[in-house]
Design a protein around this motif. Structure first.
Motif, PDB file in Angstrom:
ATOM      1  N   ALA A 172     -20.863 -37.624  10.534  1.00  0.00           N
ATOM      2  CA  ALA A 172     -20.705 -37.503  11.993  1.00  0.00           C
ATOM      3  C   ALA A 172     -21.198 -38.773  12.687  1.00  0.00           C
ATOM      4  O   ALA A 172     -20.554 -39.276  13.613  1.00  0.00           O
ATOM      5  CB  ALA A 172     -21.472 -36.288  12.499  1.00  0.00           C
ATOM      6  N   THR A 173     -22.329 -39.323  12.249  1.00  0.00           N
ATOM      7  CA  THR A 173     -22.840 -40.539  12.880  1.00  0.00           C
ATOM      8  C   THR A 173     -21.957 -41.738  12.540  1.00  0.00           C
ATOM      9  O   THR A 173     -21.759 -42.625  13.385  1.00  0.00           O
ATOM     10  CB  THR A 173     -24.294 -40.806  12.458  1.00  0.00           C
ATOM     11  N   PHE A 174     -21.410 -41.767  11.314  1.00  0.00           N
ATOM     12  CA  PHE A 174     -20.475 -42.851  10.990  1.00  0.00           C
ATOM     13  C   PHE A 174     -19.236 -42.786  11.892  1.00  0.00           C
ATOM     14  O   PHE A 174     -18.741 -43.808  12.387  1.00  0.00           O
ATOM     15  CB  PHE A 174     -20.051 -42.764   9.522  1.00  0.00           C
ATOM     16  N   LEU A 546     -12.216 -39.337   0.925  1.00  0.00           N
ATOM     17  CA  LEU A 546     -12.753 -40.567   1.495  1.00  0.00           C
ATOM     18  C   LEU A 546     -14.182 -40.809   1.046  1.00  0.00           C
ATOM     19  O   LEU A 546     -14.928 -39.883   0.745  1.00  0.00           O
ATOM     20  CB  LEU A 546     -12.746 -40.506   3.031  1.00  0.00           C
ATOM     21  N   ARG A 547     -14.530 -42.059   1.046  1.00  0.00           N
ATOM     22  CA  ARG A 547     -15.919 -42.479   0.871  1.00  0.00           C
ATOM     23  C   ARG A 547     -16.295 -43.291   2.104  1.00  0.00           C
ATOM     24  O   ARG A 547     -15.486 -44.081   2.595  1.00  0.00           O
ATOM     25  CB  ARG A 547     -16.029 -43.341  -0.400  1.00  0.00           C
ATOM     26  N   PHE A 548     -17.467 -43.059   2.641  1.00  0.00           N
ATOM     27  CA  PHE A 548     -17.862 -43.825   3.825  1.00  0.00           C
ATOM     28  C   PHE A 548     -19.088 -44.671   3.494  1.00  0.00           C
ATOM     29  O   PHE A 548     -19.861 -44.353   2.592  1.00  0.00           O
ATOM     30  CB  PHE A 548     -18.105 -42.910   5.029  1.00  0.00           C
ATOM     31  N   PRO A 549     -19.296 -45.766   4.229  1.00  0.00           N
ATOM     32  CA  PRO A 549     -20.341 -46.727   3.840  1.00  0.00           C
ATOM     33  C   PRO A 549     -21.744 -46.203   4.077  1.00  0.00           C
ATOM     34  O   PRO A 549     -21.971 -45.279   4.858  1.00  0.00           O
ATOM     35  CB  PRO A 549     -20.025 -47.941   4.727  1.00  0.00           C
ATOM     36  N   PHE A 550     -22.673 -46.842   3.420  1.00  0.00           N
ATOM     37  CA  PHE A 550     -24.094 -46.515   3.565  1.00  0.00           C
ATOM     38  C   PHE A 550     -24.510 -46.777   5.014  1.00  0.00           C
ATOM     39  O   PHE A 550     -24.105 -47.782   5.604  1.00  0.00           O
ATOM     40  CB  PHE A 550     -24.907 -47.387   2.598  1.00  0.00           C
ATOM     41  N   PRO A 551     -25.316 -45.898   5.592  1.00  0.00           N
ATOM     42  CA  PRO A 551     -25.680 -46.074   7.011  1.00  0.00           C
ATOM     43  C   PRO A 551     -26.359 -47.420   7.270  1.00  0.00           C
ATOM     44  O   PRO A 551     -27.279 -47.806   6.548  1.00  0.00           O
ATOM     45  CB  PRO A 551     -26.634 -44.912   7.288  1.00  0.00           C
ATOM     46  N   ALA A 552     -25.917 -48.092   8.304  1.00  0.00           N
ATOM     47  CA  ALA A 552     -26.549 -49.357   8.696  1.00  0.00           C
ATOM     48  C   ALA A 552     -27.793 -49.097   9.536  1.00  0.00           C
ATOM     49  O   ALA A 552     -28.532 -50.021   9.841  1.00  0.00           O
ATOM     50  CB  ALA A 552     -25.550 -50.210   9.484  1.00  0.00           C
ATOM     51  N   TRP A 553     -28.019 -47.869   9.938  1.00  0.00           N
ATOM     52  CA  TRP A 553     -29.171 -47.487  10.723  1.00  0.00           C
ATOM     53  C   TRP A 553     -30.096 -46.644   9.831  1.00  0.00           C
ATOM     54  O   TRP A 553     -29.650 -45.982   8.891  1.00  0.00           O
ATOM     55  CB  TRP A 553     -28.734 -46.679  11.941  1.00  0.00           C
ATOM     56  N   ALA A 554     -31.380 -46.692  10.148  1.00  0.00           N
ATOM     57  CA  ALA A 554     -32.336 -45.950   9.336  1.00  0.00           C
ATOM     58  C   ALA A 554     -32.149 -44.455   9.529  1.00  0.00           C
ATOM     59  O   ALA A 554     -31.918 -43.995  10.657  1.00  0.00           O
ATOM     60  CB  ALA A 554     -33.750 -46.360   9.699  1.00  0.00           C
ATOM     61  N   THR A 555     -32.233 -43.710   8.449  1.00  0.00           N
ATOM     62  CA  THR A 555     -32.108 -42.254   8.543  1.00  0.00           C
ATOM     63  C   THR A 555     -33.446 -41.565   8.312  1.00  0.00           C
ATOM     64  O   THR A 555     -33.512 -40.334   8.276  1.00  0.00           O
ATOM     65  CB  THR A 555     -31.090 -41.734   7.527  1.00  0.00           C
ATOM     66  N   LYS A 556     -34.481 -42.344   8.139  1.00  0.00           N
ATOM     67  CA  LYS A 556     -35.833 -41.804   8.044  1.00  0.00           C
ATOM     68  C   LYS A 556     -36.820 -42.944   8.270  1.00  0.00           C
ATOM     69  O   LYS A 556     -36.442 -44.129   8.215  1.00  0.00           O
ATOM     70  CB  LYS A 556     -36.080 -41.137   6.697  1.00  0.00           C
ATOM     71  N   ARG A 557     -38.065 -42.606   8.520  1.00  0.00           N
ATOM     72  CA  ARG A 557     -39.076 -43.605   8.831  1.00  0.00           C
ATOM     73  C   ARG A 557     -39.188 -44.656   7.714  1.00  0.00           C
ATOM     74  O   ARG A 557     -39.333 -45.848   7.972  1.00  0.00           O
ATOM     75  CB  ARG A 557     -40.425 -42.907   9.024  1.00  0.00           C
ATOM     76  N   GLU A 558     -39.110 -44.208   6.455  1.00  0.00           N
ATOM     77  CA  GLU A 558     -39.296 -45.113   5.331  1.00  0.00           C
ATOM     78  C   GLU A 558     -38.190 -46.160   5.227  1.00  0.00           C
ATOM     79  O   GLU A 558     -38.356 -47.181   4.553  1.00  0.00           O
ATOM     80  CB  GLU A 558     -39.341 -44.323   4.015  1.00  0.00           C
ATOM     81  N   GLU A 559     -37.061 -45.923   5.859  1.00  0.00           N
ATOM     82  CA  GLU A 559     -35.948 -46.860   5.748  1.00  0.00           C
ATOM     83  C   GLU A 559     -35.936 -47.918   6.860  1.00  0.00           C
ATOM     84  O   GLU A 559     -35.097 -48.815   6.842  1.00  0.00           O
ATOM     85  CB  GLU A 559     -34.618 -46.092   5.799  1.00  0.00           C
ATOM     86  N   VAL A 560     -36.833 -47.797   7.801  1.00  0.00           N
ATOM     87  CA  VAL A 560     -36.799 -48.712   8.946  1.00  0.00           C
ATOM     88  C   VAL A 560     -37.157 -50.128   8.501  1.00  0.00           C
ATOM     89  O   VAL A 560     -38.181 -50.351   7.844  1.00  0.00           O
ATOM     90  CB  VAL A 560     -37.778 -48.241  10.040  1.00  0.00           C
TER      91      VAL A 560
END
Length: 574
Positions: A172-174, A546-560
């Motif tokens: 949905a966010t993609f 379909l395959r969609f790309p890895f999120p360019a935005w952080a999805t949790k605190r550890e990914e920031v």
């Protein structure tokens, strides 16, 4: 063009499906697109485009299962048959007669692939309407027709899949990223997004770059025509803690605003019904609920809040700023006081066997009034920090300010979640009906089965039905998600032009709600990996994996990805 085989003659070939015999070292897989060049003396060349939805290999010449051992040892002659079933997606020109057996079959690439998936028809008088939707199995970019999403020909998206691996929120966010930043949506700068965060705090880092994003991921965003960046304009709002007035979040505090409604807003906007989510249990109280809602509106008319002035309640509370026109009135400052006031108006003074105000009781019997009050009292614990009279109301307003509004519901009680969702959707839809905002509004709501259940009635379900049935004409688009579409109101799911399926539970995949998927796709939905979805859109007769790309935005605190620049530190601390 890469020739891959021929149309088989031993199996029936029709205008809508046929079998292909793969020749030599050819490779034909599920989801591959093919094109067949047919010919008829009266029509000339006819092109059949299709997608492979079944492939098989077998030994011809074997009579028993054990013959395979003999064949391996070279003791009996066999031939290896490599066959594939093709569902036709398009015929050009549209002459529905079958391809001839023996016709050559080619892999559809480039222009042929675009024609197979109707990409060449995705355009209007202003230009292309191809909205990037992910990648096909062969690595080509997949598109969906924007006009089936923005309300021109259709609207709404419905996403199904089990929690944790179906990637409902991620897709949905993609999709939002593609809508807002691909340049395909003409008035994207005017579009607004209301995104409800229903679990965890994963959506509270949409504006932060993802530290795990790699170069290959950036390259994929470039192929899609999207910047590999987080969302640029996001407002984060969370309910306040029950004590104090700070956002009730654990992992992020900076840049998050607390939201609530004041008592006057609660009454003037007629939000009382959203405290009673289960209309089935309210069958006998519905009339009284509507009547009390109107009386509260009358009471709050002309008042500015945040507290609510009443003039006939015996509770004594000296107004903070005494004015002669307020003498004799009482200022209600908490939701609990408002509930007690309604109780007083319906049942009379607590002491004695008094009667309520007949203008409020609407000639209802006392047991009915008492049942109503009991239900109202039960909401005090859950709503006191969301509806209050101690400070001006600050409810989320997705039509003002930032482009994306993330509204947290995760730590609210079920009743609190129902109230927030219902109140925001009601206000947003009414303002769109009045023409107060011209741009499109996209609403992302997970757990649709809770807000629009198939078997129950509620005020929120009424609003969601309104959005599903009339929203696209007003520019209100619902991107709804749930684990089980079979538990969501049929009219909500049925009005979604775009349907997306992640990994499904085996029992759920057999439900009638997924009959639009061919059998092979329903089977594959049971084993879909994370990051893959099946997309169905009206213009293409077959679903696409379909395959969609890895999120360019952080999805949790550890990914920031931390920004330690001087400017970032200045923004954070000052």
């Amino acid at each position: 063009m890469e020739r891959i085989g021929v149309v088989l003659g031993r199996r029936e070939a029709t205008p809508l499906e046929f079998w292909v015999g793969v020749e030599g070292e050819g490779l034909l897989r599920l989801d591959d697109l093919v094109v067949v060049k047919g010919f008829h003396p009266r029509l000339g060349e006819v092109l059949y485009f299709g997608m492979v939805d079944h492939v098989a290999k077998l030994h011809e010449g074997e009579a028993y299962d054990t013959d395979t051992f003999l064949a391996v040892e070279g003791q009996i002659p066999v031939s290896l048959a490599y066959v594939a079933h093709v569902s036709v997606t398009r015929i050009l020109p549209e002459e529905f007669f079958p391809p001839d057996p023996g016709s050559p079959v080619y892999l559809a690439q480039g222009e042929d692939l675009e024609r197979a998936l109707y990409y060449d028809a995705m355009k209007n008088q202003r230009g292309s309407t191809k909205l990037p939707a992910g990648f096909l199995k062969n690595g080509e970019v997949a598109y969906l027709n924007l006009e089936f999403l923005n309300g021109v020909k259709g609207g709404h998206v419905n996403i199904s899949g089990i929690s944790g691996v179906a990637a409902k929120t991620s897709y949905a966010t993609f999709l939002l990223k593609s809508l807002l930043e691909s340049g395909v949506l003409e008035d994207a700068h005017q579009a607004r997004v209301l995104l409800f965060n229903v679990k965890g705090e994963d959506l509270f880092f949409l504006d932060k770059p993802n530290a795990r994003l790699q170069e290959k991921d950036r390259a994929e965003y470039a192929r899609l025509g999207l910047p590999a960046t987080p969302f640029q304009s996001v407002a984060f709002m969370a309910p306040p803690k029950k004590e104090g007035y700070v956002p009730d979040l654990d992992t992020r505090l900076e840049g998050v605003r607390a939201y609530h409604w004041d008592l006057v807003q609660f009454c003037q906007r007629g939000l009382l019904p959203f405290l009673f989510a289960d209309r089935t249990a309210m069958t006998n109280l519905g009339f009284l609920l509507a009547h009390v809602t109107e009386k509260l509106k009358e009471l709050a008319q002309g008042q500015k809040g945040p507290s609510l002035l009443v003039e006939d309640w015996p509770e004594e509370d000296l107004p903070e700023e005494v004015r002669f026109d307020q003498l004799g009135k009482v200022r209600l400052k908490t939701f609990a006081q408002l509930v007690r006031y309604v109780e007083y108006k319906l049942l009379g003074p607590e002491t004695g066997e008094g009667e309520g105000d007949r203008r409020w009781t609407a000639r209802q019997a006392r047991p009915t009034l008492e049942a109503f009050v009991r239900r109202l009292r039960s909401s005090v614990e859950n709503l006191s920090h969301l509806v209050r009279g101690d400070r001006p109301g600050n409810p989320p307003d997705p039509l003002k300010g930032e482009q994306v509004h993330v509204v947290d519901l995760a730590k609210l009680s079920p009743q609190g979640q129902m109230f927030v969702v219902g109140s925001l959707l009601k206000d947003l839809f009414e303002r769109k009906e009045r023409g107060q905002y011209r741009g499109r509004v996209f609403i992302v709501l997970d757990e649709l089965n809770k807000y629009a259940p198939r078997e129950e009635e509620s005020p929120i379900k009424d609003i969601l039905l309104d959005i599903a049935e009339r929203g696209r004409s007003l520019g209100v688009i619902l991107i709804g998600a749930q684990q089980t579409a079979s538990e969501v109101e049929r009219r909500v799911v049925g009005n979604a032009a775009i349907r997306v399926v992640g990994r499904l539970d085996a029992a759920e995949a057999e439900r009638p709600e997924y009959r639009y998927l061919p059998t092979s796709f329903r089977q594959r939905a049971l084993i879909l990996p994370q990051g893959a979805v099946i997309l169905h859109q009206p213009e293409i007769p077959v679903p696409l994996l379909l395959r969609f790309p890895f999120p360019a935005w952080a999805t949790k605190r550890e990914e920031v990805l931390e920004d330690n620049s001087a400017e970032a530190l200045r923004r954070e601390f000052f």
